[in-house]
Write an enzyme that holds these catalytic residues in place. Structure first.
Site, mmCIF file in Angstrom:
data_model
loop_
_atom_site.group_PDB
_atom_site.id
_atom_site.type_symbol
_atom_site.label_atom_id
_atom_site.label_comp_id
_atom_site.label_asym_id
_atom_site.label_seq_id
_atom_site.Cartn_x
_atom_site.Cartn_y
_atom_site.Cartn_z
ATOM 1 C CD GLU A 65 8.505 10.195 42.557
ATOM 2 O OE1 GLU A 65 8.117 11.241 43.113
ATOM 3 O OE2 GLU A 65 8.940 9.204 43.176
ATOM 4 C CB CYS B 185 16.431 11.961 46.632
ATOM 5 S SG CYS B 185 15.111 13.143 47.011
ATOM 6 C CD1 TRP C 58 6.807 17.377 46.413
ATOM 7 C CD2 TRP C 58 6.799 18.152 48.504
ATOM 8 N NE1 TRP C 58 7.654 18.453 46.462
ATOM 9 C CE2 TRP C 58 7.672 18.949 47.730
ATOM 10 C CE3 TRP C 58 6.618 18.470 49.861
ATOM 11 C CZ2 TRP C 58 8.368 20.039 48.266
ATOM 12 C CZ3 TRP C 58 7.312 19.544 50.380
ATOM 13 C CH2 TRP C 58 8.173 20.318 49.596
ATOM 14 N NE ARG D 91 19.821 14.305 46.799
ATOM 15 C CZ ARG D 91 21.036 13.958 46.373
ATOM 16 N NH1 ARG D 91 22.018 13.822 47.241
ATOM 17 N NH2 ARG D 91 21.271 13.771 45.086
#
Ligand code: ARG
Length: 372
Positions: free
Chosen positions: A254, A78, A249, A81
């Protein structure tokens, strides 16, 4: 040779040793990072006694909140973070029925969507306990678009979800057959499967348009606002929560560089390129790259115009560098997987491309559950 029973007793003792160790590590971590939690010894004694008696133990609400936040902090894939401390934790550990889980998923979406000002949220449902399997959600995310395999070949909708769509169909669901039908939740409780529709009022979607190309809106593309992952288990100090949907979010890429662009997803680059009038006769014209940028501009522009929280890969890469620095200042290792952290377009234009990372596994963690 050991009898079966002894072998099982040995295995159980091993597992108990395992949970003891993991519980102790976690409780020590919690107290080390949260001085307000008080002295660690009494809590440790309490936890170990509960494990000796029941084979598991119950996190305090503070431990649960801290554990879920650290599981995010430890997620090496991720990029988002920096704000791990702001995760909102909905403690719903008493919920263990299929209808209860479904209701909580709906409430999760309502609270997390927050009219477009998306709030990173996790809902923690019943944990695994010895002899008491926890509920599970089969859907990879709370909101997913169906993919219908067409008799003439190809897929209508999202090809990533044809299998889930087939399961829903077998359980009696009939979708409308559009490219963006939201799948019902498939919830497993004690081996039984049930279907639960997600009410449209908790599904915020953004129709995609482009700031300069009016024709873009005619493509009829859209995407949902909240990515809420529902098929990973949350592991905290030896306790497993297999049903703990969580969301952040979106980062535009993506959707724009993967979900709508991948050949085995919505595969929209040829469509966009054609409308742009690009020369697609040869790879070297870079028509894919040009179309990709415009598609990503459309995604970011549409979410911004609708007031739905989204980030772009440049901003997020900068934030991730700040996160790395802060973690280092705090004397912590920040696990990161380069191949996931680097964005799927313009990688080298972002700072995260130009270095290596420690790719280690730390707990608490989110783990992929074996698919049923
Ligand atoms: N990549 C996934 C998707 O496109 C979502 C993963 C989580 N993303 C996030 N921004 N929290 O649906």
């Amino acid at each position: 040779m050991r009898s079966r029973k002894t072998a099982r007793a040995v295995q159980e003792a091993d597992q108990r040793g395992e949970i003891d160790r993991e519980a102790e590590d976690f409780i020590r971590l919690h107290h080390a990072e949260n001085p307000a939690a008080g002295p660690v010894r009494p809590r440790l004694r309490e936890v170990l006694a509960e494990i000796a008696q029941t084979g598991t133990y119950t996190h305090t609400p503070d431990e649960l909140t801290f554990g879920a936040r650290v599981a995010w902090r430890n997620s090496g894939r991720c990029i988002g973070r920096l704000y791990w401390r702001s995760l909102r934790v909905r403690d719903r550990r008493h919920v263990d029925t299929a209808d209860g889980v479904a209701d909580e998923c709906v409430e999760h979406l309502r609270a997390a969507t927050n009219g477009g000002r998306i709030r990173p949220t996790i809902t923690v449902l019943a944990p695994e306990r010895p002899g008491e399997p926890a509920p599970r959600i089969w859907n990879g995310q709370l909101i997913r678009y169906a993919g219908y395999v067409l008799p003439e070949g190809g897929v209508a909708g999202d090809p990533a979800h044809t299998e889930l769509t087939e399961w829903a169909r077998r359980l009696g669901w009939r979708g409308e057959g559009t490219r963006f039908d939201v799948l019902p939740l498939i919830i497993e409780v004690k081996g039984g499967l049930t279907l639960h529709e997600v009410p449209p009022e908790v599904i915020l979607e953004v129709p995609l348009r482009h700031p300069r190309h009016a024709w873009f809106a005619d493509l009829g593309l859209k995407w949902h606002a909240v990515p809420a992952i529902s098929n990973m288990s949350l592991e905290i100090g030896g306790v497993t929560y297999p049903c703990a949907p969580f969301n952040g979010w979106y980062m535009g890429s993506e959707i724009g560089a993967r979900n709508l662009a991948d050949l085995d997803r919505y595969n929209q680059l040829p469509v966009v390129a054609e409308r742009m009038g690009l020369d697609t006769s040869h790879d070297r014209t870079l028509w894919r790259d040009q179309a990709l940028v415009e598609l990503n501009i459309a995604v970011l522009h549409s979410f911004a115009e609708d007031g739905v929280t989204m980030t772009d890969h440049h901003t997020e890469a900068g934030r991730f560098m700040a996160h790395l620095e802060r973690e280092e200042r705090n004397g912590r290792i920040c696990p990161a997987d380069w191949s996931w952290i680097v964005p799927p377009l313009s990688g080298a234009t972002t700072p995260v491309f130009h270095r290596y990372y420690d790719d280690v596994r730390l707990t608490p963690a989110f783990n992929h559950r074996p698919t049923a």
